[in-house]
Design an enzyme around this catalytic site. Structure first.
Site, short mmCIF file in Angstrom:
data_model
loop_
_atom_site.label_atom_id
_atom_site.label_comp_id
_atom_site.label_asym_id
_atom_site.label_seq_id
_atom_site.Cartn_x
_atom_site.Cartn_y
_atom_site.Cartn_z
N LYS A 103 0.84 -1.21 0.00
CA LYS A 103 0.00 0.00 0.00
C LYS A 103 0.87 1.25 0.00
CE LYS A 103 -2.43 1.58 3.79
NZ LYS A 103 -2.27 3.03 3.84
N ASP B 101 -3.35 4.19 -2.13
CA ASP B 101 -4.22 4.69 -1.06
C ASP B 101 -4.28 6.21 -1.16
OD1 ASP B 101 -5.67 5.08 1.24
OD2 ASP B 101 -4.09 4.46 2.61
N LYS C 255 -7.24 8.16 -1.76
CA LYS C 255 -8.50 8.75 -1.23
C LYS C 255 -8.96 9.95 -2.06
CE LYS C 255 -7.51 7.33 3.54
NZ LYS C 255 -6.08 6.96 3.50
N ASP D 155 -13.03 14.76 -5.43
CA ASP D 155 -13.00 15.97 -6.27
C ASP D 155 -14.23 15.91 -7.18
OD1 ASP D 155 -12.10 18.26 -7.76
OD2 ASP D 155 -10.03 17.71 -7.29
N THR E 110 -11.60 7.15 10.55
CA THR E 110 -11.68 6.72 11.96
C THR E 110 -11.31 7.87 12.90
OG1 THR E 110 -9.57 5.67 11.49
CG2 THR E 110 -11.44 4.22 11.81
N ARG F 26 2.64 -1.00 11.32
CA ARG F 26 3.74 -1.03 12.28
C ARG F 26 3.94 -2.36 12.98
NH1 ARG F 26 1.61 4.46 14.74
NH2 ARG F 26 -0.23 3.55 13.78
O1 C5P Z 1 0.86 1.03 11.39
P1 C5P Z 1 -0.60 0.77 11.32
O2 C5P Z 1 -0.96 -0.70 11.33
O3 C5P Z 1 -1.39 1.55 12.34
O4 C5P Z 1 -1.00 1.30 9.86
C1 C5P Z 1 -2.31 1.33 9.41
C2 C5P Z 1 -2.38 1.82 7.99
O5 C5P Z 1 -3.75 1.87 7.60
C3 C5P Z 1 -1.84 3.25 7.81
O6 C5P Z 1 -1.30 3.33 6.48
C4 C5P Z 1 -3.08 4.11 7.96
O7 C5P Z 1 -2.99 5.31 7.23
C5 C5P Z 1 -4.14 3.20 7.33
N1 C5P Z 1 -5.50 3.47 7.81
C6 C5P Z 1 -5.87 3.41 9.14
N2 C5P Z 1 -7.16 3.67 9.52
C7 C5P Z 1 -8.07 4.00 8.61
C8 C5P Z 1 -7.73 4.07 7.25
C9 C5P Z 1 -6.42 3.80 6.88
O8 C5P Z 1 -5.05 3.09 9.99
N3 C5P Z 1 -9.30 4.22 9.00
#
Ligand code: C5P
Length: 243
Positions: free
Chosen positions: A37, A64, A66, A69, A128, A220
């Site tokens: 991603k 990703d 988003k 427009d 979120t 992460r």
């Molecule tokens: O490191 P982590 O597991 O928290 O990463 C989650 C990934 O998913 C990040 O790229 C974040 O931008 C994306 N994301 C999220 N919550 C959302 C939409 C996308 O954590 N509602």
């Protein structure tokens, strides 16, 4: 669940500051990860360089981006995204049904020209980071976030999109309202052994899949692990044992 099925469902977020770190993740983890991603941080820094690197490794990539427009702009952007090889991309459902239809038109045109299957287009419903209070007080929207998520997911389906991005908490409502074929990609994934960081509504990989997630986003939990291959192998083992 077998290894191929697991790999297909795993999406790794390349949220790194430097492109070398992202390339390193692609090199190490492409045998285990179905889709990488590329989010706004990486794309705004390194654009096509990282995308082309992922493609050279024959991995899928999820843009990703988003989009939000006017329909004409979204149609043309979607065309270019697919021309650049995205197998997934996303748009904001709050851009409206016409805008989502335009994304699909642009994507279909590019895939026809390339002679490939159209990409999966997912809608982002309510971020979120937006709470019921923000919806009410800042955006003058009387829905709860949960009800608004389902309403926007319905619009995405009407527009012909393939699914939505949703947290593990919303998975059940979306699948109930829109059917099991409507795809859900779920971020906020945390195996029991990993830190939650700033994520509040998390699920383990196997719980998310059990609750219907078609794709799970690993970030992460894997990218911050000292031994990234060991982390991903632990995730495979957990899914194999539980599903
Ligand atoms: O490191 P982590 O597991 O928290 O990463 C989650 C990934 O998913 C990040 O790229 C974040 O931008 C994306 N994301 C999220 N919550 C959302 C939409 C996308 O954590 N509602």
């Amino acid at each position: 669940m077998n290894n191929e099925d697991i790999k297909k469902r795993l999406v790794l977020a390349l949220d790194t500051e430097k492109i070398e770190e992202a390339k390193n993740l692609v090199d190490k983890l492409s045998p285990y990860i179905g889709t990488f991603k590329v989010g706004l941080q990486m794309f705004c820094g390194y654009g096509l360089e990282i995308i082309n690197y992922i493609k050279e490794k024959n991995s899928n990539f999820f843009m990703d981006i988003k989009l939000h427009d006017i329909p004409n702009t979204v149609e043309k952007a979607s065309y270019n995204i697919v021309k650049n090889g995205a197998t997934f991309f996303n748009v904001h459902a709050t851009g409206g049904i016409e805008m989502m239809k335009a994304a699909k038109r642009g994507a279909n045109k590019a895939s026809e020209e390339l002679g490939i299957n159209p990409p999966l287009i997912l809608a982002v419903t309510v971020l979120t980071s937006i709470s019921d209070e923000i919806l009410k007080n800042e955006l003058d929207n009387k829905n709860t976030a949960k009800d608004f998520v389902v309403k926007l997911a319905e619009n995405a389906k009407i527009a012909g999109l393939d699914g939505v991005v949703a947290s593990a908490n919303e998975l059940k409502y979306i699948k109930e309202a829109l059917g099991s074929d409507f795809k859900v990609l779920t971020p906020g994934i945390r195996p029991v052994w990993s830190l939650k960081n700033d994520q509040k509504r998390t699920a383990t990989p196997s719980n998310a899949i059990k609750n219907g997630a078609d794709y799970i986003v690993l970030g992460r939990a894997v990218t911050s692990a000292e031994d990234k291959i060991e982390a991903i192998k632990k995730i495979y083992k957990e899914i194999q044992e539980e599903i």
